[in-house]
Scaffold this motif. Structure first.
Motif, mmCIF file in Angstrom:
data_model
loop_
_atom_site.group_PDB
_atom_site.id
_atom_site.type_symbol
_atom_site.label_atom_id
_atom_site.label_comp_id
_atom_site.label_asym_id
_atom_site.label_seq_id
_atom_site.Cartn_x
_atom_site.Cartn_y
_atom_site.Cartn_z
ATOM 1 N N PHE B 94 0.783 -1.155 -0.107
ATOM 2 C CA PHE B 94 0.373 -0.137 -0.180
ATOM 3 C C PHE B 94 1.100 1.095 0.035
ATOM 4 O O PHE B 94 0.294 2.432 0.452
ATOM 5 C CB PHE B 94 -1.205 0.073 1.220
ATOM 6 N N SER B 98 -1.575 4.601 -1.330
ATOM 7 C CA SER B 98 -1.995 4.535 -0.663
ATOM 8 C C SER B 98 -2.120 5.999 -0.704
ATOM 9 O O SER B 98 -2.842 6.945 -0.226
ATOM 10 C CB SER B 98 -1.062 4.619 0.885
ATOM 11 N N LEU B 99 -1.423 7.515 -1.444
ATOM 12 C CA LEU B 99 -1.963 8.330 -2.259
ATOM 13 C C LEU B 99 -2.613 8.614 -3.382
ATOM 14 O O LEU B 99 -3.172 9.650 -3.695
ATOM 15 C CB LEU B 99 -0.680 9.009 -2.769
ATOM 16 N N LYS B 100 -3.588 7.644 -3.581
ATOM 17 C CA LYS B 100 -4.336 7.516 -5.253
ATOM 18 C C LYS B 100 -5.857 7.405 -3.869
ATOM 19 O O LYS B 100 -6.138 5.919 -3.691
ATOM 20 C CB LYS B 100 -3.921 6.709 -5.798
ATOM 21 N N PRO B 101 -6.573 7.782 -3.607
ATOM 22 C CA PRO B 101 -7.790 7.775 -3.282
ATOM 23 C C PRO B 101 -8.606 7.184 -3.861
ATOM 24 O O PRO B 101 -8.589 7.379 -5.447
ATOM 25 C CB PRO B 101 -8.776 9.208 -3.487
ATOM 26 N N LEU B 265 -3.142 6.676 14.514
ATOM 27 C CA LEU B 265 -3.500 5.727 12.833
ATOM 28 C C LEU B 265 -4.596 5.688 12.680
ATOM 29 O O LEU B 265 -4.915 5.008 11.187
ATOM 30 C CB LEU B 265 -3.321 4.365 13.522
ATOM 31 N N GLY B 266 -5.465 7.011 12.916
ATOM 32 C CA GLY B 266 -7.100 7.499 12.390
ATOM 33 C C GLY B 266 -7.329 7.125 11.197
ATOM 34 O O GLY B 266 -8.100 6.846 10.968
ATOM 35 N N SER B 267 -6.033 7.844 10.740
ATOM 36 C CA SER B 267 -6.857 8.484 9.198
ATOM 37 C C SER B 267 -6.166 7.547 8.180
ATOM 38 O O SER B 267 -7.230 7.622 7.353
ATOM 39 C CB SER B 267 -5.904 9.595 8.656
ATOM 40 N N TRP B 268 -5.788 6.150 8.600
ATOM 41 C CA TRP B 268 -6.034 5.132 7.278
ATOM 42 C C TRP B 268 -7.296 4.314 7.751
ATOM 43 O O TRP B 268 -8.000 3.577 6.639
ATOM 44 C CB TRP B 268 -5.065 4.432 8.374
ATOM 45 N N VAL B 269 -8.735 4.807 8.466
ATOM 46 C CA VAL B 269 -9.395 4.341 8.563
ATOM 47 C C VAL B 269 -10.818 5.239 8.846
ATOM 48 O O VAL B 269 -11.928 4.221 8.994
ATOM 49 C CB VAL B 269 -9.861 3.257 10.010
ATOM 50 N N THR B 270 -10.743 6.217 8.202
ATOM 51 C CA THR B 270 -12.303 6.915 8.986
ATOM 52 C C THR B 270 -12.525 7.455 7.179
ATOM 53 O O THR B 270 -13.659 8.086 7.538
ATOM 54 C CB THR B 270 -11.894 8.391 8.995
ATOM 55 N N SER B 274 -11.144 4.654 1.167
ATOM 56 C CA SER B 274 -9.230 4.570 1.362
ATOM 57 C C SER B 274 -9.222 4.407 2.468
ATOM 58 O O SER B 274 -9.654 3.943 3.295
ATOM 59 C CB SER B 274 -8.796 6.194 1.036
ATOM 60 N N GLY B 275 -7.546 4.138 2.336
ATOM 61 C CA GLY B 275 -7.246 3.443 3.559
ATOM 62 C C GLY B 275 -6.864 2.243 3.753
ATOM 63 O O GLY B 275 -7.477 1.895 2.318
ATOM 64 N N ILE B 276 -6.867 1.787 4.420
ATOM 65 C CA ILE B 276 -6.490 0.409 5.252
ATOM 66 C C ILE B 276 -8.493 -0.208 6.050
ATOM 67 O O ILE B 276 -8.861 -0.014 6.676
ATOM 68 C CB ILE B 276 -5.614 0.264 5.983
#
Lengths: 381, 381
Positions: B94, B98-101, B265-270, B274-276
């Protein structure tokens, strides 16, 4: 996003601006919540009076409606709560509230009492220009790729790029320590190839080794790269943690320019209402973590950053941060020689233009492709 | 999100499922892009035929429309491209995308040839139960807080909690090495306080020290914690990098249970697009990085994870991953004793319920509050 106003905080507090997707009234309540969540993480009504409540709990310093439903709040925190740890600074600034959607970290305002604990970019713009003997123009960078080539093939590429006058020849961030081109062998050969080209041209190109690696390996690889004559380090702080990059940048045994790569950082910036602003993440935090050059995907390439977001990064790379030197914005990600005029106008001289795959499109003579790129750059500077 | 189907990949490839916010046609093109972006990062038309193109470039293994505009693709990658580095595994999985929405990492399918390079949770569920002498029920955890208390005050809290029978007494993740309670002093006193309580009760409570810190400091603090008699480590991999946690978990000199904390780690799952996924980030990746217990904000508390997202985490903590042991989901974030019946039904026995500030609400006698919580738990198990 540039600072709206500078707060007059005492030297024992630092401030963080957040953008909240809330009404003014809800923003006030949310700002209070941030003050507790990011510090004591304890029910307000159970907190005893005294030092903890008066000093350690965050404090709302400003609150301003930017547009309906968008409020900027500035919260200050006690310097003692973060100590000298970058990990803990990031934790207080955005640890738990990263888990709450609708809060975006916009910018940091750090007093010298806190900044003095950070070296920041060792070279900065001026230092890197001196190192490369390049003044009065943007710098040029390219990447050795694709993964799968042998060390010998990658070194040959490096040689050609240096022969053609590219300032910075870096490993692709996907080159680590694979069997096709083991780290030590690759780095020794590529560094040697660039030295050889420099001897022939009188140039001062550098080879930048990717040292992104697990734990102590990153430090060991950086020391190996230094010993092999690499002229800089590439680090992906999204993969290693920001503090690993800081440590490599601050280590006097290494003392090499550091380029940061944005891999595994994207989710921080893909939402306009959550995460971290481009200004803070790719400008301020990268400089705290020691980056002399900050790579990011330029607008109009393979990625989705906008012109405005790229401008914010360039601003964050030079916004005043006490003694911390400015870093070079390094737009990349699908750039081609054709973009040089446009990028020159947009960024001016204080940028590094990173063109990777695009340098291969004009045929197999990479030295000649590089020379053309250098000529183009000098024409539009 | 559980695996839709298991692919029959050869042992030299691993697979990643992504959710794309695209039409089927656009998803096909985007899947091709991922295959190149995450590996060779090189224009397809310039790539020579042979090993690199045939083996190292990612390969689309499956493509399925989940609903209009949402497509799941499965891409496989060569094991050699990641080697033994967790940093490089995350990069290939990733890094750039990760930089591609509009791309979300859903889950990993890793063959034993790759998994054998990871120890995973050292204790796992069974090992931690043995360590704590706790079977047939969920475990209970709490946090020492607020930051600003002295080591003496924190140790007194730890003593009371252990006296009351809380299994795991951990540092608040905001406790690092501040002047109010310096690391070594705090850890020595808290570990001693829990030992003292255990001697009195015959219990086997453990004190878990927060060792989140810059670079080598994390390892040094973990060794100090071990020497002081701490019974576990708390790590925020969002702050230290995942590999730092893995290294602490795999170090045989330490050999302590590891709890992961979700700060930063929040921005990965908000974002849902996108994200993880919660499953991959808090389940699979945390286990690769050695967490025996994974802390995350439970639904219905101060944070915003949904019931379904929490269920995905619990599933990710036990989904088959070769020899990697299952970890304990550890719901937290504003939990109170009143939530115990509901959590017991939702999670069953294989969870750790982390109740921090909520244990202070019933008055100043923390041992008594703890005993009530234990009784409540036993009643609803």
């Amino acid at each position: 996003m540039p600072a709206k106003s500078s707060l007059n905080l005492s030297g024992n507090r630092f401030a963080v601006a957040y953008r909240l997707s809330d009404s003014l009234e809800a923003a006030w309540a949310r700002a209070q919540d941030i003050c507790f969540e990011q510090t004591v993480e304890f029910p307000e009504e159970l907190l005893p009076a005294g030092e903890i409540r008066d000093h350690l709990v965050g404090r709302v310093e400003a609150l301003e409606e930017l547009e309906p439903g968008q409020v900027e709040v500035v919260v200050s925190y006690a310097v003692e709560i973060v100590g000298a740890d970058l990990t803990q600074l990031l934790n207080v600034v955005f640890g738990n509230i990263s888990l709450k959607p609708g809060v975006r970290l916009e910018r940091l305002e750090l007093p010298e009492s806190l900044l003095q604990r950070y070296r920041g970019p060792r070279f900065g713009r001026e230092g890197l220009r001196d190192w490369l003997g390049a003044s009065g123009r943007p710098l040029l960078a390219t990447a050795l790729k694709p993964v799968g080539l042998t060390s010998h093939e990658l070194a040959e590429q490096a040689y050609q790029f240096a022969l053609g006058g590219i300032d910075i020849i870096k490993d692709d961030h996907g080159l680590t320590d694979q069997p096709f081109a083991p780290f030590r062998e690759r780095v020794e050969r590529c560094a040697e190839a660039v030295r050889r080209a420099n001897r022939e041209t009188g140039g001062r190109s550098i080879y930048v080794a990717n040292v992104t690696a697990p734990g102590e390996e990153a430090l060991e690889r950086a020391l190996l790269a230094k010993a092999a004559g690499a002229g800089g380090l590439l680090v992906c702080p999204g993969l290693t943690g920001f503090d690993t990059m800081r440590r490599l940048a601050e280590d006097d045994r290494i003392a090499l320019p550091v380029m940061s790569h944005p891999a595994f950082l994207g989710s921080w910036v893909t939402s306009p209402t959550s995460g971290i602003s481009h200004h803070a993440l790719f400008g301020q935090i990268m400089r705290l973590a020691g980056a002399d050059a900050v790579i990011y995907p330029n607008w109009g390439g393979r990625f989705s950053f906008s012109r405005d977001e790229c401008r914010q990064i360039a601003e964050g790379c030079e916004a005043p941060m006490g003694h911390l030197k400015p870093a070079f914005p390094t737009p990349a990600g699908g750039m081609t020689p054709e973009r040089i005029p446009e990028m020159s106008v947009f960024y001016g001289q204080d940028a590094i233009f990173l063109i990777g795959g695009g340098l291969h499109r004009d045929g197999p003579d990479l030295a000649q492709n590089s020379r053309r790129l250098v000529d183009l750059l000098l024409q539009y500077r």
